[in-house]
Each structure stands twice: as C-alpha cells, then as structure tokens.
Design an enzyme around this catalytic site. Structure first.
Site, PDB file in Angstrom:
ATOM      1  N   ASP A 300       2.079  58.227  -4.125  1.00 61.36           N
ATOM      2  CA  ASP A 300       1.154  57.819  -3.076  1.00 61.36           C
ATOM      3  C   ASP A 300       1.678  58.413  -1.756  1.00 61.36           C
ATOM      4  OD1 ASP A 300      -0.744  54.758  -2.767  1.00 61.36           O
ATOM      5  OD2 ASP A 300      -0.783  56.582  -1.553  1.00 61.36           O
ATOM      6  N   GLU A 494      -6.454  48.711   2.805  1.00 60.32           N
ATOM      7  CA  GLU A 494      -5.035  48.534   2.495  1.00 60.32           C
ATOM      8  C   GLU A 494      -4.437  47.317   3.221  1.00 60.32           C
ATOM      9  OE1 GLU A 494      -4.369  53.308   2.350  1.00 60.32           O
ATOM     10  OE2 GLU A 494      -2.682  52.069   1.769  1.00 60.32           O
TER      11      GLU A 494
END
Ligand code: GLC
Length: 603
Positions: A300, A494
């Site tokens: 990521d 997020e």
C-alpha cells in the site's frame, strides 16, 4: 529518373519495415505467438539488475519528476493516488497523460510498457463524466450478483478507454466495526457475502481474457484482516488466533485467487502486533504457497515507511517477505538505489527479484500491453453512456434498503401530491458519491454528471399535477402532503472517516423534528457510508430508507420512493441501536441490533 529514385526510396522503407518486423518477430518476448511463460523467460534473461528493479518500482504522478524518469529508471508502474491526476479530470486529459507515460516507457532499451494503476473502486470515479456506482456497502445489499458483475465490467470499460489497466479493487475487507472509516469500502460484515462478491467483482473486472480491450487487472485488498482491527481503527491491529483469521478474513482471498485475481495489495494493518507488510508467513507461505497465488503482490501507499528501522531495513524486510512491487510512491530514486545495493550486497537474493519481476512481466504480457500499451480510445464514447447509467441506476435501486414503512406510506403516488424535500444530502452529487470520487476525500456540490435525489424526485413528477419544493432545513414547508428528508454523512476516506460517534448530527435531528411537527408523514433517506445511530429519531419517522453512497445515479432512489422499482435490498451489515453495542455482528451471542443483518422490507 524520378521513378527510379522513388522506387529506391520505397524499397528502402519496405526493407526496413520487413527487417524491423522480422527482427521483432525474431525476438521471442516481442512476438505474441509465443506462450506468456516463454516471453517472460526470454525477456527476464535479457534484463539487467537495474531494469529488474525498475519494474518493481511504482511511482505516483504527483511525485514523478521529470517524466523522463520513467525511461531513466525503467519504471514498472505509474499510479494516480486519491488526489493526483490531470486538473480537469476529463477523459482526453487522462488519455494524453497516460499515453505520454507509455511513450516514455517505449524509449527504454527493452520497451517494457508501464502498468497504470488507479482506485476505480466504485466506477472510474477519478474521471469527470464517468459513471459512479454505489460504494461496496451498497453493492453488498444487492440481492442480484449479476448487477455487481455488470458494475465491475462497466468500470473496466471506462478505465480501458482512457488507458488505465490496473484497478486497486475490489476491497474485500470483512468489516467487523462500523467505526472504521473504510466501512463503506467493504461489501459486508459477513464472510459469505464478501466471498461471493470478491469472485464476482474480480471476474467482472478481468473477464476471462485480460488481453481484451475492455478488461483490466483487478487487485484484492487489503491483505489481510484490514476490516477486523480493534475498535475499527484504520491501519490498526487485528487481534485473533490464526483459525479465526483464516475463517473470517482469508476465505474471501481464496475465492478471489480461485476466480483468477492477478494482484493483491497488502494491508497497512497488523495481525497480533505484526505489520502485514513484514509478514513473510502470510504473504509468501500462505498467499503464494498455500493458495498458489501466481499474480503480483503490491504494497500500500508508502507502507514500508511504517516499519521499524532505516529505509534500507524497511525495503529489505518487505521484499524478502514477498512483496513484488513497491508503491513507493514518492522517493523512488532512493528506493531504486537502495534495493540495487541490497541485491549487490546479497541482502536480498536475486532469486527473490526474479520471482517478483516474472510476476510483473507475466501480467503485462497477459494484458497485451506489449502489443498495445495505449488507451483503448475506441471505447471513449462509452464513458458515462446512457446504457452504463441505466445499469448504475438499477444498482442504486437494488442497494437501497427499506427499514421502516409505517402505514405503507411508500410508495408515494405521483399525481396530485405536494412534496417538500429537505436536508443537505438531497441535492448534492458530491455527498451522494462519497470518498474516492474525483478526489481522495470526496467533494461537495455538483461535481460531475449525474442526478441528485432531488433531481430524481422532480423527474418522476415532471408531467403530473404535483408540486415539489425544497429547503435545506425543512423550514420552507408550506401545505405539503409529505416531507422527504435526505440527510446523513458528508464524504471522507480511510482514517479521516474513523469515528467514535455514529449518531445523527444535531442539525439533521433538528430537520427531522421540524418536519415531524408539521404533522405530515416524514420519509427519511439516509446517505451514509455505514449504519447511523437513529434510534431516538425513529418514532418521528414514518418511512426510513438507507441509500448508502449511491453515486451519480440518484434517480435510482426516487425509483424506490415512487415504486418504479420495488425495494429488494437487504442489510449486509447489522444496524446497532447505540454506540455501546458496537462491534455488533450477525452470529454474536448477545445480538439485539435496531435492524438485523439481512433485514429489509419490500412493497
Ligand atoms: C491508499 C489506500 C489503498 C489505495 C492506495 C492507492 O492509502 O489504502 O486502498 O489503493 O492508497 O491510492
């Protein structure tokens, strides 16, 4: 004399073309008639260590400077993270940008095209005018998996049209705690629903042939246990034994791998205190070994920097753990030099590099990039097409869940009715699309093409003797027969969406009260990325719909309101009565939610 001169010129051109073509066909990796494995082996053995490490390097466009670094560092992949990309976000701007990247890649010695990646997680929502589908929490409520597959297929088409060939989707988190800011990226709290949609979505994106002009590389994410972190803290710690980890969270990856997913993104989160990015057992032994995953594993965003130690230690750890491509995505020169030295000093074995590069090259050959690395512009006219919007509108209607319908107030009639619409989410495309739409955190207002829920209501009543009025706070109600209040969350993504209190805001509660005291039926439509605590307002509400984050086709909600579509959506998440109940999931011993998993009324 002139004829002879022209003849000589044409002969030279023809000879060089044949020579070029035959030399190309003579080089196995450039010849599509050879099997992919043969092409991979042929290309790998031609590559220098520098070229191999370049392929493992992924750079975000906002940090790529100068563009010619694609050639200089032989970069393997370019991405546009949440806030990168052309300023006007128009299709032609994306096409020009991505085609330019490919031209730079073709200036390298071996002419290896780049893989362009993007988070097209609910349609190709970074492109202005593209269709934006409901986020996964809505898709998870749809009882017709064919619709989910069509959503993925349309996403792949609208990506390929502009030259994007890697979708960082689907997120196959099994979300256990709605306080998590990424709840809406998950299909469900229930592993069985996530398993089914993982396979469906991967198949929709990749089709049965990645070289087709309307299929793209899918990416199952985030491996592993991202939706199970303690207290729903994003990038937190999932604390459970291995049997539970496998039963709850690994099962969807088995489905995705069996469906042929060709990339997996590792999670920022940890399992029992160990960062997933350094978990060689889970990445190499389980995912690549036990599950037989042959695709590529990508980190990521700059996730290696969250590990202990120096940059050198971090890079060494993740590569030796089994990472094949590193989403650096900013300091790519440092990454390139550091990994080069780690291999030269034999701290990272060349066998690990070769394994990574073979996985990357295999995908590029399967995608047909060596034959055509450029945007599939023949599909450009499909971006945001009426046909695509029709499917998205069906997804919106199918994902909307009817939670309350006192005296069967719904569906509303279309004639001789005065409707007052209120609430901040009624006429706001940005709010109804949510995060990951044109920007990372999402936007406010009329941000792209589409219909708001208010647009849909007006459209439904256009040719009737009815009347629609609107006020933000329901103060404008004048002799209305019914009030439709559209409220809920504003966009986030997020960790910025992590929340300790999922109650309605005081402003939203006040609007419901304002409408209720008029003594007319109140229909509430929730626009939200997760269940909202609405227990204390419920008695003031006659009918309650949750439309989640429906995307650009808000008219799908009015289809439900007026009965042009029947509500078939069923909750893929448990709906808590209060914050104290969270986490609450189907199968818990003490299970008394406001609305249970699988709940949903119909007409
Ligand atoms: C983000 C997300 C991931 C996304 C990536 C690229 O931090 O965690 O889901 O694919 O970066 O934008």
């Amino acid at each position: 004399m002139k004829i002879v001169k022209n003849f000589i010129i044409y002969a030279i051109i023809l000879f060089s073309l044949i020579n070029n073509c035959s030399s190309k066909l003579g080089i196995k990796y450039l010849n599509p008639k050879y099997p992919v494995e043969t092409r991979v082996d042929d290309l790998l053995k031609r590559m220098t260590l520098e070229e191999k490490i370049g392929q493992m390097t992924q750079v975000d466009t906002s940090y790529l400077n100068p563009k010619s670094d694609i050639t200089k560092y032989k970069l393997g992949s370019i991405i546009c993270g949440g806030d990168s990309g052309p300023a006007d976000a128009l299709p032609d701007s994306w096409i020009k940008m991505i085609n330019d990247f490919q031209k730079k890649a073709l200036e390298t010695r071996l002419k290896i095209p780049v893989l362009f990646g993007i988070d097209a997680i609910h349609g190709n929502a970074k492109v202005k005018g593209a269709v934006v589908f409901p986020h996964n929490i809505g898709i998870g409520c749809i009882k017709n998996p064919e619709l989910a597959k069509k959503a993925a297929e349309i996403t792949a088409t609208e990506m390929s049209a502009v030259g994007m060939m890697w979708d960082f989707a689907p997120c196959i988190a099994v979300v256990q705690d709605e306080r998590w800011g990424r709840t809406y990226e998950g299909f469900s709290e229930n592993t069985e629903i996530v398993k089914q949609l993982s396979a469906t979505y991967v198949t929709g994106l990749q089709g049965n042939d990645l070289s087709k002009n309307n299929t793209v590389l899918a990416c199952a994410k985030h491996y592993l246990g991202d939706g199970g972190t303690k207290d729903g803290i994003d990038r937190g710690d999932t604390q459970c034994d291995e049997a539970t980890l496998r039963k709850l969270y690994l099962a969807p990856y088995i489905e995705a791998v069996n469906a042929g997913v060709e990339s997996v993104m590792v999670s920022f989160s940890s399992w029992n205190g160990k960062k997933m990015h350094e978990n060689k057992y889970m990445i190499t032994d389980v995912l690549k070994g036990e599950l037989g995953f042959k695709g590529l594993v990508v980190t990521d965003w700059a996730a290696h920097k969250e590990l202990a130690g120096s940059t050198k230690d971090q890079i060494k750890t993740i590569i030796n753990a089994g990472i094949d491509m590193v989403m650096v995505p900013d300091e790519y020169k440092e990454f390139y030099v550091t990994l080069l030295k780690l291999v030269k000093d034999e701290e990272v074995p060349i066998s690990r590099i070769d394994d990574a590069v073979k996985r990357i090259l295999r995908i590029k050959f399967m995608l047909g990039l060596f034959e055509n690395p450029f945007a599939r512009e023949e599909l450009k006219n499909k971006i945001g097409s009426t046909e695509h919007r029709k499917i998205a509108r069906q997804c919106v209607a199918g994902s909307t869940v009817l939670l309350k319908n006192k005296n069967n107030i719904l569906p509303l009639k279309k004639n001789n009715i005065k409707i007052h619409v209120a609430g901040k989410n009624a006429d706001n495309l940005g709010y109804q699309c949510g995060g990951w739409t044109l920007s990372w955190q999402g936007l406010n207002g009329n941000i792209t093409d589409g219909t708001t829920i208010l647009d849909g209501i007006k459209e439904a009543l256009a040719d009737s003797s009815s009347n629609v009025s609107y006020s933000l706070n329901a103060l404008g109600i004048k002799n209305a027969d019914v009030c439709i209040v559209v409220l809920g969350e504003t966009p986030y993504a997020e960790f910025k969406g992590d929340s300790k209190d999922l109650s309605l805001t005081d402003e939203d509660t006040a609007i419901i009260k304002q409408a209720h005291k008029k003594g007319i039926p109140v229909i509430v439509v929730l626009i939200t990325g997760r269940p909202i605590i609405i227990t204390k307002e419920l008695d003031m509400i006659d009918a309650l719909l949750v439309a989640w984050l429906p995307g650009t086709e808000g008219a799908g909600v009015s289809d439900i309101i007026f009965g042009d579509a029947k509500p078939t959506g069923k909750l893929s998440y448990s709906w808590p009565k209060n914050m104290k109940q969270i986490p609450i999931n189907y199968g818990n011993n003490e299970y008394k939610p406001l609305f249970p998993f699988g709940y949903g009324l119909t007409y």
